[in-house]
Design a protein around this motif. Structure first.
Motif, PDB file in Angstrom:
ATOM      1  N   ASN A 248       0.334  -1.350  -0.201  1.00 24.72           N
ATOM      2  CA  ASN A 248      -0.017   0.162   0.274  1.00 24.72           C
ATOM      3  C   ASN A 248       0.764   1.671  -0.434  1.00 24.72           C
ATOM      4  OD1 ASN A 248      -2.505   1.768  -0.318  1.00 24.72           O
ATOM      5  ND2 ASN A 248      -2.214   1.900   2.574  1.00 24.72           N
ATOM      6  N   VAL A 249       1.657   0.784  -0.968  1.00 29.00           N
ATOM      7  CA  VAL A 249       2.635   2.378  -1.535  1.00 29.00           C
ATOM      8  C   VAL A 249       2.506   2.819  -2.949  1.00 29.00           C
ATOM      9  CG1 VAL A 249       4.607   1.939   0.878  1.00 29.00           C
ATOM     10  CG2 VAL A 249       4.949   0.941  -1.890  1.00 29.00           C
ATOM     11  N   ASP A 250       2.899   4.274  -2.750  1.00 24.13           N
ATOM     12  CA  ASP A 250       3.022   4.530  -3.933  1.00 24.13           C
ATOM     13  C   ASP A 250       4.974   4.581  -5.004  1.00 24.13           C
ATOM     14  OD1 ASP A 250       0.504   5.306  -4.944  1.00 24.13           O
ATOM     15  OD2 ASP A 250       0.383   7.247  -3.749  1.00 24.13           O
ATOM     16  N   ILE A 251       4.887   3.646  -5.530  1.00 22.42           N
ATOM     17  CA  ILE A 251       6.349   3.603  -5.990  1.00 22.42           C
ATOM     18  C   ILE A 251       6.348   4.279  -7.720  1.00 22.42           C
ATOM     19  CG2 ILE A 251       8.344   1.882  -6.299  1.00 22.42           C
ATOM     20  CD1 ILE A 251       7.067  -0.176  -4.661  1.00 22.42           C
ATOM     21  N   VAL A 252       7.347   5.413  -7.432  1.00 22.70           N
ATOM     22  CA  VAL A 252       7.627   5.834  -8.431  1.00 22.70           C
ATOM     23  C   VAL A 252       9.156   5.696  -9.520  1.00 22.70           C
ATOM     24  CG1 VAL A 252       7.828   8.360  -9.378  1.00 22.70           C
ATOM     25  CG2 VAL A 252       5.918   7.701  -8.220  1.00 22.70           C
ATOM     26  N   MET A 253       9.330   5.369 -10.439  1.00 24.33           N
ATOM     27  CA  MET A 253      10.360   4.555 -11.345  1.00 24.33           C
ATOM     28  C   MET A 253      10.580   5.625 -11.548  1.00 24.33           C
ATOM     29  SD  MET A 253      11.404   1.799 -10.308  1.00 24.33           S
ATOM     30  CE  MET A 253      11.829   0.937 -11.456  1.00 24.33           C
ATOM     31  N   HIS A 254      11.796   6.394 -11.556  1.00 18.21           N
ATOM     32  CA  HIS A 254      12.548   7.402 -12.311  1.00 18.21           C
ATOM     33  C   HIS A 254      13.604   6.601 -13.135  1.00 18.21           C
ATOM     34  CE1 HIS A 254      10.549  10.638 -10.500  1.00 18.21           C
ATOM     35  NE2 HIS A 254      10.981   9.454  -9.201  1.00 18.21           N
ATOM     36  N   LYS A 255      13.730   6.114 -14.819  1.00 12.86           N
ATOM     37  CA  LYS A 255      14.619   5.437 -15.832  1.00 12.86           C
ATOM     38  C   LYS A 255      15.361   6.499 -16.322  1.00 12.86           C
ATOM     39  CE  LYS A 255      11.540   1.317 -16.545  1.00 12.86           C
ATOM     40  NZ  LYS A 255      10.806   0.139 -17.278  1.00 12.86           N
ATOM     41  N   ARG A 256      16.577   5.827 -16.724  1.00 13.09           N
ATOM     42  CA  ARG A 256      17.375   6.690 -17.116  1.00 13.09           C
ATOM     43  C   ARG A 256      18.034   5.409 -18.060  1.00 13.09           C
ATOM     44  NH1 ARG A 256      21.086  10.141 -12.858  1.00 13.09           N
ATOM     45  NH2 ARG A 256      19.927  11.333 -11.913  1.00 13.09           N
ATOM     46  N   THR A 257      16.960   4.461 -18.158  1.00  9.98           N
ATOM     47  CA  THR A 257      17.468   3.452 -19.287  1.00  9.98           C
ATOM     48  C   THR A 257      16.230   2.606 -19.840  1.00  9.98           C
ATOM     49  OG1 THR A 257      19.068   1.583 -19.461  1.00  9.98           O
ATOM     50  CG2 THR A 257      18.024   1.321 -17.607  1.00  9.98           C
ATOM     51  N   ASN A 258      16.637   2.022 -20.899  1.00  9.82           N
ATOM     52  CA  ASN A 258      15.598   1.352 -21.224  1.00  9.82           C
ATOM     53  C   ASN A 258      15.919  -0.938 -21.409  1.00  9.82           C
ATOM     54  OD1 ASN A 258      14.372   3.421 -22.522  1.00  9.82           O
ATOM     55  ND2 ASN A 258      15.464   3.057 -24.318  1.00  9.82           N
ATOM     56  N   ILE A 259      16.737  -0.698 -20.302  1.00  8.98           N
ATOM     57  CA  ILE A 259      17.036  -1.959 -20.392  1.00  8.98           C
ATOM     58  C   ILE A 259      15.827  -3.036 -19.419  1.00  8.98           C
ATOM     59  CG2 ILE A 259      18.530  -3.446 -19.249  1.00  8.98           C
ATOM     60  CD1 ILE A 259      20.770  -2.125 -19.567  1.00  8.98           C
ATOM     61  N   ASP A 260      15.597  -3.908 -20.225  1.00 15.50           N
ATOM     62  CA  ASP A 260      14.215  -4.702 -19.535  1.00 15.50           C
ATOM     63  C   ASP A 260      14.977  -5.579 -17.991  1.00 15.50           C
ATOM     64  OD1 ASP A 260      11.709  -5.732 -18.296  1.00 15.50           O
ATOM     65  OD2 ASP A 260      11.306  -6.810 -20.218  1.00 15.50           O
ATOM     66  N   TYR A 261      15.557  -4.630 -16.869  1.00 16.74           N
ATOM     67  CA  TYR A 261      15.661  -5.829 -16.105  1.00 16.74           C
ATOM     68  C   TYR A 261      14.910  -6.833 -15.651  1.00 16.74           C
ATOM     69  CZ  TYR A 261      19.657  -2.845 -15.831  1.00 16.74           C
ATOM     70  OH  TYR A 261      21.138  -1.439 -16.152  1.00 16.74           O
ATOM     71  N   LYS A 262      14.940  -7.943 -15.428  1.00 17.46           N
ATOM     72  CA  LYS A 262      14.500  -9.456 -14.743  1.00 17.46           C
ATOM     73  C   LYS A 262      14.763  -9.522 -12.741  1.00 17.46           C
ATOM     74  CE  LYS A 262      12.191  -9.810 -18.471  1.00 17.46           C
ATOM     75  NZ  LYS A 262      11.149 -10.043 -19.006  1.00 17.46           N
ATOM     76  N   CYS A 263      13.824  -9.891 -12.461  1.00 17.41           N
ATOM     77  CA  CYS A 263      14.055 -10.270 -10.763  1.00 17.41           C
ATOM     78  C   CYS A 263      13.430 -12.268 -10.489  1.00 17.41           C
ATOM     79  CB  CYS A 263      13.119  -9.146  -9.819  1.00 17.41           C
ATOM     80  SG  CYS A 263      12.959  -9.884  -8.246  1.00 17.41           S
ATOM     81  N   ARG A 264      14.044 -12.621  -9.834  1.00 17.86           N
ATOM     82  CA  ARG A 264      13.593 -14.081  -9.209  1.00 17.86           C
ATOM     83  C   ARG A 264      14.142 -14.275  -8.452  1.00 17.86           C
ATOM     84  NH1 ARG A 264      13.356 -18.724 -11.662  1.00 17.86           N
ATOM     85  NH2 ARG A 264      13.511 -21.271 -10.792  1.00 17.86           N
ATOM     86  N   ALA A 265      13.220 -14.244  -7.744  1.00 18.98           N
ATOM     87  CA  ALA A 265      12.996 -14.311  -5.936  1.00 18.98           C
ATOM     88  C   ALA A 265      11.332 -14.273  -5.317  1.00 18.98           C
ATOM     89  CB  ALA A 265      13.462 -12.739  -5.177  1.00 18.98           C
TER      90      ALA A 265
END
Length: 310
Positions: A248-265
């Motif tokens: 229940n938080v607002d998370i704002v992304m500021h991107k300087r790249t177009n790389i699509d990072y993936k996460c496994r966790a």
């Protein structure tokens, strides 16, 4: 003249007999029971005084019964009239909260944060219909004669007989997902249906209105109902969306790249700050919790977190 002990004993016996008649009124026939009481009283050898006293006892006992019978009959008739009308209920799961509920047919539903389910107070006819906004996990009671439908919009619904499945249909997403755990479901779009088998996902793209089916890791799609988050080659944008909903938080992304990072966790009891620190190991990023200021109406906005992705 005061009644002796023998008279009092007979009064009590008469009162008990009358009360037994009242309890036994299966058809609420007060007149017949009253006549039986009169015959019982008349058959005794007591004086007229005893008869009058017994009748007074009968009147005292019968009057509340008559009144209560009338009231209960009125309430019963009123309930029968109300049963003809089916009211609708709505359960809303607040942001940051997972809600578990049970439907009138004993089917179970888990609602993810920010989701709602509208359903009737009782199921009628040959169908069991509910209406979902957001994400829900369903354990449907088996009833082949009365299929279970989950509607997510005017054109799409999911039909099940006795099944465990997950539907993700948040209004702010460009897609709708249906994941089948056990049983069989039909995903119905504009009167056309597609059959899903266990460990399959039906993916509907709102932008092009296309429906596709693919295999899926069911645990990844349903772990949220147990308070867990599982990511398997999940894009960072999707991870952030789920974290925002979960905490229940607002998370704002500021991107300087177009790389699509993936996460496994996998996460369960970790705090949002612990998870964000872990994500720093996955992608070159930094984050900061913004200062919360009180609004003019004396309330506070949702907590905001800024993420800068290099």
């Amino acid at each position: 003249m005061e009644p002796d002990n023998k008279d009092i004993k007979e009064y009590l016996l008469l009162a008990k007999a009358i009360n037994d008649d009242i309890v036994d009124y299966e058809n609420y026939n007060i007149g017949r029971a009253f006549l039986r009481n009169q015959r019982r009283i008349a058959s005794g050898s007591r004086k007229q005084r005893l008869v009058r006293s017994a009748l007074r006892i009968a009147a005292v006992l019968l009057l509340p019964f008559i009144l209560s019978t009338g009231i209960l009959s009125y309430l019963y008739i009123g309930q029968m009239q109300n049963d003809k009308e089916v009211s609708y209920l709505e359960v809303v799961s607040a942001p940051g909260v997972i809600t578990k509920m049970e439907l009138p047919d004993k089917s179970k539903v888990w609602l993810n944060a920010g989701s709602s389910l509208r359903y009737p107070s009782r199921f009628t006819g040959n169908e069991r219909n509910v209406y979902l906004s957001g994400e829900g996990y369903f354990e449907v009671q088996s009833d082949k004669q009365n299929p279970f439908y989950v509607s997510v919009n005017d054109n799409m619904k999911i039909m099940a007989h006795g099944t465990k499945f997950n539907v993700n249909a948040y209004g702010d997403e460009q897609w709708i997902e249906t994941t089948l755990e056990t049983g069989l479901v039909d995903v119905i779009m504009n009167k056309q249906s597609v059959l899903l088998e266990p460990s399959e996902l039906a993916y509907y793209d709102r932008s092009n209105q296309k429906l596709s089916i693919r295999p899926v890791n069911v645990d990844e799609k349903t772990a949220w109902k147990d308070g867990r988050l599982i990511f398997r080659n999940t894009s960072l944008d999707e991870v952030v969306k789920q974290l925002s909903r979960r905490y229940n938080v607002d998370i704002v992304m500021h991107k300087r790249t177009n790389i699509d990072y993936k996460c496994r966790a996998s996460f369960s009891t970790e705090s949002i700050t612990q998870i964000l620190d872990y994500l720093k190991l996955v992608a070159p990023m930094k984050w900061k919790i913004a200062e919360t200021k009180q609004l003019l109406d004396s309330t506070y906005p949702r907590q905001r977190i800024d993420i800068w992705l290099k």
